[in-house]
Design an enzyme around this catalytic site. Structure first.
Site, PDB file in Angstrom:
ATOM      1  CG  ASP A   1      -8.211  -7.797 123.074  1.00 41.75           C
ATOM      2  OD1 ASP A   1      -9.343  -8.234 123.368  1.00 41.75           O
ATOM      3  OD2 ASP A   1      -8.035  -6.720 122.475  1.00 41.75           O
TER       4      ASP A   1
ATOM      5  CD  GLU B   1      -8.201  -7.825 113.979  1.00 37.48           C
ATOM      6  OE1 GLU B   1      -8.942  -8.066 113.001  1.00 37.48           O
ATOM      7  OE2 GLU B   1      -8.631  -7.536 115.114  1.00 37.48           O
TER       8      GLU B   1
ATOM      9  CG  ASN C   1      -9.821 -18.010 112.214  1.00 35.29           C
ATOM     10  OD1 ASN C   1     -10.481 -17.741 113.223  1.00 35.29           O
ATOM     11  ND2 ASN C   1     -10.354 -18.612 111.165  1.00 35.29           N
TER      12      ASN C   1
ATOM     13  CG  ASP D   1     -16.039  -8.514 112.980  1.00 28.42           C
ATOM     14  OD1 ASP D   1     -15.909  -7.368 113.442  1.00 28.42           O
ATOM     15  OD2 ASP D   1     -15.257  -9.004 112.142  1.00 28.42           O
TER      16      ASP D   1
ATOM     17  CE  LYS E   1     -27.367 -10.213 105.171  1.00 29.94           C
ATOM     18  NZ  LYS E   1     -26.965 -10.337 103.742  1.00 29.94           N
TER      19      LYS E   1
ATOM     20  CG  ASP F   1     -21.832  -1.906 120.105  1.00 32.23           C
ATOM     21  OD1 ASP F   1     -22.284  -1.210 119.185  1.00 32.23           O
ATOM     22  OD2 ASP F   1     -20.959  -2.765 119.910  1.00 32.23           O
TER      23      ASP F   1
END
Length: 301
Positions: free
Chosen positions: A120, A146, A173, A198, A202, A234
């Site tokens: 994940d 993570e 990373n 994330d 922009k 989402d």
């Protein structure tokens, strides 16, 4: 006070960003369970006190829903991990995240390192993976990557408390470390998930998004035939970005091609979550009435 359309748009983005921040940080900032009404919150945007109050109420509702969804894990929230200052978004291109994660001794982190592996990417608090690991103790291993180190420490503590020997969390990373980690794993890679990453809204920050062509290539190259890639967001623009990149891969087909019984809407998004458990972000977004855009790909045999 009257707002122009541009001002309203900026405020909406601020509220959305703040809401996401509160959800992602809620389990880590509070010293009590998520249902606690206490909250320490600050953000780099100017939001009215009434708007903050509304966001806090939304946070409270979503925290209660998350706690209910993961109740059977019976996790402790009274962990002494020191002061937690966790950024909502970090820059994976920063020099501080450019060092590859050290490959672990898989015999030390998993009871059986030959079991099929699920990775994940951007695992957050890790509760999603722990829920899955608890239900498949001798069938599959789970690796959570993570980029926020403090979150990883808490996830590791939770996994130890649950005595799970088929799950491991790493501060890494993924754009830098995924390839060498999965290539070193002795068992087959059967599933990779990227769930509500994330968004980096922009345009100039799109290069910070976790899914870039090198990572797509590493996933596809190391995925076993019949293995799957599950992505969701989402944020439609983020979901489309991930979809477009995986749609271009000839070795991958969307799951409804091989299994017409799996239903999609008219635009090709899965109608339901195939994992059996929702992520924290997913719970929050659906509570607010947002749509979750999901795709599940399978590598051709």
């Amino acid at each position: 006070m009257a707002y122009s359309s541009s001002s309203s748009s900026r405020l909406l983005l601020q509220l959305q960003s703040s809401s996401q921040l509160m959800l992602r940080l809620s389990p880590f900032l509070a010293s009590s369970p998520p249902s606690s009404s206490s909250l320490s919150f600050s953000a780099n945007c100017h939001v009215s006190s009434s708007a903050q109050s509304t966001l806090q109420q939304a946070h409270q509702r979503s925290s209660e829903m998350v706690a209910l969804e993961y109740a059977d894990l019976n996790l402790s929230y009274n962990l002494d991990l020191g002061h937690l200052r966790i950024r909502q978004h970090v820059n994976p291109l920063s020099a501080s995240f450019s060092v590859p994660a050290q490959v672990p001794d898989w015999n030390q982190v998993f009871a059986d390192p030959m079991l099929p592996l699920m990775v994940d990417i951007g695992c957050g608090s890790g509760r999603f993976l722990m829920w899955l690991a608890k239900r498949t103790p001798k069938k599959r291993n789970f690796l959570g990557l993570e980029i926020r180190e403090r979150i990883v420490k808490r996830a590791e503590t939770w996994a130890k408390d649950l005595a799970l020997n088929n799950i491991h969390f790493m501060f890494a990373n993924a754009t830098i470390s995924f390839k060498q980690l999965v290539e070193s794993y002795p068992g087959p890679l059967v599933l990779v998930s990227i769930l509500c990453p994330d968004p980096h809204f922009k345009k100039r920050h799109h290069k910070r998004r976790v899914l870039q062509k090198p990572l797509v290539g590493a996933i596809v190259d190391n995925l076993m035939p019949g293995g799957q890639v599950f992505v969701q967001s989402d944020v439609l623009q983020v979901a489309l970005d991930m979809r477009n990149q995986f749609d271009e891969v000839e070795a991958l087909k969307h799951i409804n091609v091989s299994n017409p019984a799996i239903l999609c809407d008219s635009e090709g998004w899965l109608l339901s979550n195939p994992m059996g458990i929702r992520t924290e972000r997913e719970i929050h977004a659906e509570l607010e009435g947002a749509k979750i855009f999901r795709r599940l790909y399978q590598k051709q045999i």
